[in-house]
Write an enzyme that holds these catalytic residues in place. Structure first.
Site, PDB file in Angstrom:
ATOM      1  N   LYS A   1      47.333  32.515  27.513  1.00 12.45           N
ATOM      2  CA  LYS A   1      47.078  33.060  26.168  1.00 12.45           C
ATOM      3  C   LYS A   1      47.133  34.582  26.152  1.00 12.45           C
ATOM      4  O   LYS A   1      47.690  35.189  25.232  1.00 12.45           O
ATOM      5  CB  LYS A   1      45.724  32.577  25.640  1.00 12.45           C
ATOM      6  CG  LYS A   1      45.481  33.014  24.189  1.00 12.45           C
ATOM      7  CD  LYS A   1      44.180  32.510  23.642  1.00 12.45           C
ATOM      8  CE  LYS A   1      44.030  32.859  22.168  1.00 12.45           C
ATOM      9  NZ  LYS A   1      44.272  34.260  21.830  1.00 12.45           N
ATOM     10  N   GLU A   2      46.555  35.207  27.171  1.00  8.91           N
ATOM     11  CA  GLU A   2      46.575  36.675  27.238  1.00  8.91           C
ATOM     12  C   GLU A   2      48.007  37.188  27.326  1.00  8.91           C
ATOM     13  O   GLU A   2      48.368  38.165  26.653  1.00  8.91           O
ATOM     14  CB  GLU A   2      45.748  37.141  28.436  1.00  8.91           C
ATOM     15  CG  GLU A   2      44.247  36.960  28.238  1.00  8.91           C
ATOM     16  CD  GLU A   2      43.456  36.827  29.536  1.00  8.91           C
ATOM     17  OE1 GLU A   2      42.222  36.708  29.447  1.00  8.91           O
ATOM     18  OE2 GLU A   2      44.063  36.826  30.627  1.00  8.91           O
TER      19      GLU A   2
ATOM     20  N   ASP B   1      36.928  33.681  36.766  1.00  9.93           N
ATOM     21  CA  ASP B   1      36.130  34.514  37.682  1.00  9.93           C
ATOM     22  C   ASP B   1      36.292  34.029  39.118  1.00  9.93           C
ATOM     23  O   ASP B   1      36.422  34.821  40.053  1.00  9.93           O
ATOM     24  CB  ASP B   1      34.639  34.446  37.315  1.00  9.93           C
ATOM     25  CG  ASP B   1      34.341  34.884  35.891  1.00  9.93           C
ATOM     26  OD1 ASP B   1      35.138  35.657  35.333  1.00  9.93           O
ATOM     27  OD2 ASP B   1      33.313  34.448  35.335  1.00  9.93           O
TER      28      ASP B   1
ATOM     29  N   ASN C   1      45.876  35.031  31.969  1.00  7.66           N
ATOM     30  CA  ASN C   1      46.123  33.619  31.705  1.00  7.66           C
ATOM     31  C   ASN C   1      47.238  33.496  30.664  1.00  7.66           C
ATOM     32  O   ASN C   1      47.741  34.502  30.154  1.00  7.66           O
ATOM     33  CB  ASN C   1      44.841  32.889  31.274  1.00  7.66           C
ATOM     34  CG  ASN C   1      44.236  33.453  29.986  1.00  7.66           C
ATOM     35  OD1 ASN C   1      44.944  33.929  29.090  1.00  7.66           O
ATOM     36  ND2 ASN C   1      42.922  33.382  29.867  1.00  7.66           N
TER      37      ASN C   1
END
Length: 331
Positions: free
Chosen positions: A210-211, A278, A208
């Site tokens: 932020k990652e 998920d 995502n």
């Protein structure tokens, strides 16, 4: 704008059936307590929750397994739980959902990862986490790898669902990817910060915003930031595809040797983003196993993520709901 014909959608939906997907990673139990607060405890200045309802649900990689089952596939969860009460509940949920437990190993040296949420009058007041983030021991890593090796010929795809709770060690990640590639099996990854760049040579890598920001040391704000981040990850990970999820900005898909594609979010009203990651990785993987190309699979996954964001709590995506929503909106 990306469009898939009704004929092709029906073909893909049919192909979802019975696809066997191994999900390797951090198995979790989500626990909810709902109730009212009408008084303060005489023992300490804290509210007293009078519990009216409690619920146990799959979280983490186990939620991926449930999503695969609801999409018509055969999930094969592979991971570790504790030899404890929460582990007993976890196994009971597997039985109830008719999901295989053969790849779930008990480790009496660590607890079952459990997240307990306490909700009073619709207000989330506290979350209690019980977990170990220590890397699983060599013996447990060997059990996981040996089990995967024993079923590798019969699976249609593999999901590595990493929550940095210690199951996916650097060495195990490399072994699994090597095994998947050797057997020409598609392998997708939902990463976290630790071991981020160990996931080289996979089919799809799905961070995502932020990652990606954390590992690249940058803020991803503009279109050019998105383009740079996606192409940089594609290059550094040598992945076939990068799917960068951008929250309310939708997703960006980067495919080796092809121009990037953007897809706007399909969530009309966001109620809760819990579990959406998920759902996206599960839908993406089973779609690829069903014969979809990366753009078709990303399109379906984007819709699935949008649908579950409209629900409160962690809920799986249902096969009919996914395709019925797409058919209706494409008319």
């Amino acid at each position: 704008m990306i469009k898939i014909s009704e004929k092709r959608l029906k073909e893909l939906k049919k192909n979802f059936q019975d696809k066997r997907i191994a999900i390797i990673g951090d198995m979790m139990l989500d626990i909810y307590y709902w109730g009212d607060v009408k008084r303060i405890s005489p023992e300490a200045p804290v509210p007293v929750l009078e519990v009216e309802d409690e619920m146990f649900r799959f979280g983490g990689a186990a939620n991926c397994a449930l999503n695969i089952a609801k999409l018509g596939g055969q999930p094969e969860p592979v991971g570790v739980i504790g030899y404890d009460n929460f582990g007993t509940v976890f196994n009971a949920l597997l039985t109830e959902a008719n999901i295989s437990h053969h790849g779930i190993f008990e480790d009496d040296q660590r607890p079952t990862t459990a997240k307990t949420r306490v909700i009073a009058d619709s207000q989330h007041i506290v979350r209690i986490d019980k977990e170990s983030k220590a890397t699983i021991n060599d013996s447990m890593q060997k059990k996981i790898f040996d089990y995967l090796k024993s079923i590798i010929k019969s699976v249609d795809g593999i999901i590595l669902q990493d929550y940095n709770k210690g199951v996916l060690s650097e060495s195990l990640i490399k072994q699994i990817i090597e095994l998947a590639n050797k057997n020409k099996k598609l392998i997708t990854v939902d990463p976290k910060f630790n071991n981020f760049f160990s996931y080289k040579n996979v089919t799809v890598f799905k961070p995502n915003r932020k990652e990606a920001e954390d590992v690249l040391g940058m803020k991803i704000k503009t279109d050019s930031d998105i383009t740079y981040a996606g192409n940089e990850l594609l290059k550094r990970l040598n992945a076939k595809n990068i799917l960068l999820t951008l929250g309310e900005s939708g997703i960006a898909v980067f495919e080796k040797g092809k121009p990037e594609k953007r897809m706007p979010t399909k969530a009309r009203k966001v109620a809760d983003v819990s579990g959406a990651g998920d759902t996206v990785i599960s839908t993406l993987t089973i779609a690829l196993a069903a014969g979809a190309n990366i753009i078709e699979a990303s399109y379906l996954a984007n819709y699935a993520g949008g649908i579950v964001c409209e629900e409160v709590g962690i809920v799986p995506i249902e096969l009919d709901k996914l395709f019925d929503t797409i058919f209706m909106e494409n008319k």
